[in-house]
Design a protein around this motif. Sequence first.
Motif, PDB file in Angstrom:
ATOM      1  N   LYS A 152       0.730  -1.190  -0.029  1.00  0.00           N
ATOM      2  CA  LYS A 152      -0.127   0.080   0.129  1.00  0.00           C
ATOM      3  C   LYS A 152       0.887   1.147  -0.113  1.00  0.00           C
ATOM      4  O   LYS A 152       2.089   1.221   0.459  1.00  0.00           O
ATOM      5  CB  LYS A 152      -0.926   0.112   1.347  1.00  0.00           C
ATOM      6  CG  LYS A 152      -1.891  -1.233   1.174  1.00  0.00           C
ATOM      7  CD  LYS A 152      -2.717  -1.134   2.717  1.00  0.00           C
ATOM      8  CE  LYS A 152      -3.435  -2.423   2.645  1.00  0.00           C
ATOM      9  NZ  LYS A 152      -4.297  -2.310   4.189  1.00  0.00           N
ATOM     10  N   VAL A 154       2.436   4.389   1.379  1.00  0.00           N
ATOM     11  CA  VAL A 154       2.826   4.954   2.508  1.00  0.00           C
ATOM     12  C   VAL A 154       3.226   6.340   2.560  1.00  0.00           C
ATOM     13  O   VAL A 154       4.402   6.412   2.074  1.00  0.00           O
ATOM     14  CB  VAL A 154       3.381   3.912   3.403  1.00  0.00           C
ATOM     15  CG1 VAL A 154       3.787   4.565   4.846  1.00  0.00           C
ATOM     16  CG2 VAL A 154       2.937   2.549   3.678  1.00  0.00           C
ATOM     17  N   ASN A 156       4.067   8.502   5.464  1.00  0.00           N
ATOM     18  CA  ASN A 156       4.707   8.658   6.725  1.00  0.00           C
ATOM     19  C   ASN A 156       6.053   8.218   6.598  1.00  0.00           C
ATOM     20  O   ASN A 156       6.601   7.259   5.829  1.00  0.00           O
ATOM     21  CB  ASN A 156       3.933   7.773   7.745  1.00  0.00           C
ATOM     22  CG  ASN A 156       2.421   8.288   8.094  1.00  0.00           C
ATOM     23  OD1 ASN A 156       1.742   8.244   7.080  1.00  0.00           O
ATOM     24  ND2 ASN A 156       2.212   8.461   9.211  1.00  0.00           N
ATOM     25  N   LYS A 251      -2.175  -3.603  16.831  1.00  0.00           N
ATOM     26  CA  LYS A 251      -3.158  -2.548  17.033  1.00  0.00           C
ATOM     27  C   LYS A 251      -2.067  -1.149  17.336  1.00  0.00           C
ATOM     28  O   LYS A 251      -2.607  -0.008  17.216  1.00  0.00           O
ATOM     29  CB  LYS A 251      -3.902  -2.693  18.194  1.00  0.00           C
ATOM     30  CG  LYS A 251      -5.149  -3.394  17.652  1.00  0.00           C
ATOM     31  CD  LYS A 251      -6.339  -3.545  18.698  1.00  0.00           C
ATOM     32  CE  LYS A 251      -7.563  -4.264  18.091  1.00  0.00           C
ATOM     33  NZ  LYS A 251      -8.616  -4.309  19.129  1.00  0.00           N
ATOM     34  N   PHE A 253       0.465   0.022  16.050  1.00  0.00           N
ATOM     35  CA  PHE A 253       1.215   0.443  14.894  1.00  0.00           C
ATOM     36  C   PHE A 253       0.301   0.914  14.053  1.00  0.00           C
ATOM     37  O   PHE A 253      -0.865   0.457  13.777  1.00  0.00           O
ATOM     38  CB  PHE A 253       2.208  -0.718  14.496  1.00  0.00           C
ATOM     39  CG  PHE A 253       3.334  -0.931  15.595  1.00  0.00           C
ATOM     40  CD1 PHE A 253       4.303  -0.307  15.762  1.00  0.00           C
ATOM     41  CD2 PHE A 253       2.854  -2.271  16.239  1.00  0.00           C
ATOM     42  CE1 PHE A 253       5.097  -0.654  16.843  1.00  0.00           C
ATOM     43  CE2 PHE A 253       3.801  -2.704  17.316  1.00  0.00           C
ATOM     44  CZ  PHE A 253       4.999  -1.887  17.519  1.00  0.00           C
ATOM     45  N   ASN A 254       0.833   1.889  12.938  1.00  0.00           N
ATOM     46  CA  ASN A 254       0.101   2.398  11.957  1.00  0.00           C
ATOM     47  C   ASN A 254       0.323   1.684  10.454  1.00  0.00           C
ATOM     48  O   ASN A 254      -0.564   1.719   9.640  1.00  0.00           O
ATOM     49  CB  ASN A 254       0.143   3.958  11.927  1.00  0.00           C
ATOM     50  CG  ASN A 254      -0.115   4.362  13.000  1.00  0.00           C
ATOM     51  OD1 ASN A 254      -1.298   4.390  13.650  1.00  0.00           O
ATOM     52  ND2 ASN A 254       0.574   5.509  13.603  1.00  0.00           N
ATOM     53  N   ASN A 255       1.738   1.605  10.425  1.00  0.00           N
ATOM     54  CA  ASN A 255       2.082   1.005   9.067  1.00  0.00           C
ATOM     55  C   ASN A 255       2.990  -0.243   9.238  1.00  0.00           C
ATOM     56  O   ASN A 255       4.155   0.042   9.687  1.00  0.00           O
ATOM     57  CB  ASN A 255       2.680   1.895   8.045  1.00  0.00           C
ATOM     58  CG  ASN A 255       1.763   3.097   7.603  1.00  0.00           C
ATOM     59  OD1 ASN A 255       0.834   2.827   6.975  1.00  0.00           O
ATOM     60  ND2 ASN A 255       1.862   4.439   8.272  1.00  0.00           N
ATOM     61  N   ILE A 256       2.574  -1.371   9.125  1.00  0.00           N
ATOM     62  CA  ILE A 256       3.152  -2.749   9.294  1.00  0.00           C
ATOM     63  C   ILE A 256       3.742  -3.244   7.840  1.00  0.00           C
ATOM     64  O   ILE A 256       3.071  -3.456   7.368  1.00  0.00           O
ATOM     65  CB  ILE A 256       2.273  -3.479  10.122  1.00  0.00           C
ATOM     66  CG1 ILE A 256       2.092  -2.732  11.294  1.00  0.00           C
ATOM     67  CG2 ILE A 256       3.130  -4.866  10.669  1.00  0.00           C
ATOM     68  CD1 ILE A 256       0.835  -3.755  12.344  1.00  0.00           C
ATOM     69  N   LYS A 270      -6.067  -4.093   8.906  1.00  0.00           N
ATOM     70  CA  LYS A 270      -5.989  -2.681   8.018  1.00  0.00           C
ATOM     71  C   LYS A 270      -4.716  -1.949   8.144  1.00  0.00           C
ATOM     72  O   LYS A 270      -4.451  -1.327   7.230  1.00  0.00           O
ATOM     73  CB  LYS A 270      -7.209  -1.709   8.357  1.00  0.00           C
ATOM     74  CG  LYS A 270      -8.531  -2.328   8.280  1.00  0.00           C
ATOM     75  CD  LYS A 270      -9.803  -1.396   8.674  1.00  0.00           C
ATOM     76  CE  LYS A 270     -10.965  -1.922   8.348  1.00  0.00           C
ATOM     77  NZ  LYS A 270     -12.183  -0.855   8.956  1.00  0.00           N
ATOM     78  N   ASN A 271      -3.900  -2.069   9.161  1.00  0.00           N
ATOM     79  CA  ASN A 271      -2.776  -1.350   9.313  1.00  0.00           C
ATOM     80  C   ASN A 271      -1.649  -2.102   8.744  1.00  0.00           C
ATOM     81  O   ASN A 271      -0.501  -1.724   9.107  1.00  0.00           O
ATOM     82  CB  ASN A 271      -2.500  -0.982  10.836  1.00  0.00           C
ATOM     83  CG  ASN A 271      -2.509  -2.219  11.745  1.00  0.00           C
ATOM     84  OD1 ASN A 271      -2.999  -3.270  11.345  1.00  0.00           O
ATOM     85  ND2 ASN A 271      -2.042  -1.839  12.781  1.00  0.00           N
ATOM     86  N   SER A 273       0.546  -2.579   5.911  1.00  0.00           N
ATOM     87  CA  SER A 273       0.667  -1.952   4.639  1.00  0.00           C
ATOM     88  C   SER A 273       1.457  -2.754   3.809  1.00  0.00           C
ATOM     89  O   SER A 273       1.692  -2.310   2.456  1.00  0.00           O
ATOM     90  CB  SER A 273       1.680  -0.431   4.863  1.00  0.00           C
ATOM     91  OG  SER A 273       0.811   0.304   6.024  1.00  0.00           O
ATOM     92  N   ASP A 353       6.419   1.575  10.843  1.00  0.00           N
ATOM     93  CA  ASP A 353       6.798   1.528  12.295  1.00  0.00           C
ATOM     94  C   ASP A 353       7.027   0.184  13.141  1.00  0.00           C
ATOM     95  O   ASP A 353       7.481   0.169  13.952  1.00  0.00           O
ATOM     96  CB  ASP A 353       5.889   2.405  12.912  1.00  0.00           C
ATOM     97  CG  ASP A 353       4.414   2.073  12.725  1.00  0.00           C
ATOM     98  OD1 ASP A 353       4.091   1.270  11.879  1.00  0.00           O
ATOM     99  OD2 ASP A 353       3.405   2.785  13.653  1.00  0.00           O
TER     100      ASP A 353
END
Length: 472
Positions: A152, A154, A156, A251, A253-256, A270-271, A273, A353
């Motif tokens: 996906k 990203v 950040n 949960k 983390f934002n972009n795994i 969902k998180n 990436s 992250d």
Amino acid sequence: MSLRQTNLLIFLSFFPVFVFKSNLNNTEIFGSIIIFTLPILLLNIFFVKNYILNNSFLKIYYSLIIAFGIDNNIGLWNGIISPFKYFLMGIFNIIYVPGFILLIVLTLLIFVIISKADKRFYSVILIFISVLFVFKIFDQTKSYKNIPSFVKKVDNNYKKTELVIILDEMSGINSFESLSNDGVEFNILAKKFFKKYNFEFYTNAKTIEASTVLSLSALLNYSNNTKIRNVVNTSKNYFIGYNLTKSLFFKKFNNISIFQSEHLNFCNFKNISKCDAYNPFNKNEYLTGYKDTPLTKIISLWKINGSISSVFIWRIFRELRIIDSNLEPEGHKANFQHLFNKINKDIESEKFDLIFVHTLVPHKPYGFNKNCTYDGSLSTKNYYYSTAKHVEQHNVERKCVLIYLDKFLEKLANNNKIDSINLTILSDHGSRITKKDNSSLSTIYAYRDNNTNYKEIEEKIYIQEIFSNKFN
């Protein structure tokens, strides 16, 4: 049957439909079709033209072709043998025996039917094989596209990344495997490695269960409950064993970025990436010693098809050292350095992250020789090893894991990237060479960041508890 009908039957039975479910290039596809169909078609023409087969042998010949066609188009190994693998091994000891028996029984059954039926039966068989063939052409169940893989966008950037590397089936410092002379050498090498990079590490860590699914699902949900099952489900994807459905750890983390095996899928959140499941269809970079040839790839991908015939040929060719296997778990070892190269790229990208890695190394079957290059002959013999031989080879594998980890961290250090990660290295369970806890439950657990100092922790503790204390 006429020559035309026999050739059609052979074509429908032997044609490698799996090549159209693979990401092979045109040359590989054409080569596969030639290898699978041309020799048997030429042999059939020779037999028929020279009247070599009399009536009795002709019926056996047809029976063998039909049995092969049914197996090749349906996949009898994955459909009948594989689901009852452990039950059948308990009876026959060697899993290939029931597969061989099934093929023989099927061939004899077809022979009996041919012997009793009139010639119209051949038309029925042609229609039956044709239906199986057409279904297999359109069925996408075994397509390489079903292996989880996505990236996906990203936006950040992260100056600090949490990196978790899970080594499957790697015994811990004070394990049963460390009692031998080779095990003592591993312990010395491990402590030297941990000291070099300022790790805090546990010498008496163990897991709650000698099962990847139970151990990791509990770990990622901060649980010591050995009965935890409501956070995983059985996958309907042909290539995936289980799906993780809940993770309290993820949960945070934002972009795994995920690197995983086909056994347990972590990518349904969902998180996530980026998802990189080990994919035998892809062009991978293999270790020295691995037979990276077109035939290795073609025979391995044929085995994914799930036929008894493909499993036999795959095993025989490996025993004769004609090919290696790029399937799981063998491919993980042969691809080990390439995995670290991909992890390194993710770290340098600063897009994630969390980078979460589950690799089937040093999981059996074995693959590393004492020089830590790949030796495919090791992967075909481990079933017959004595306990002492298992311990010896497992320690070779453990030492090689440390050597590759050292190369990975040394490269990060040279590129001034080692302090941009917090690194946790652990195993899901022990080697399981014996069923005793100090073999099956003993695990590696070590952690470092730019603030840690070398520290040996002798506390007897579950890895799930350590992980929870650190991240919950």
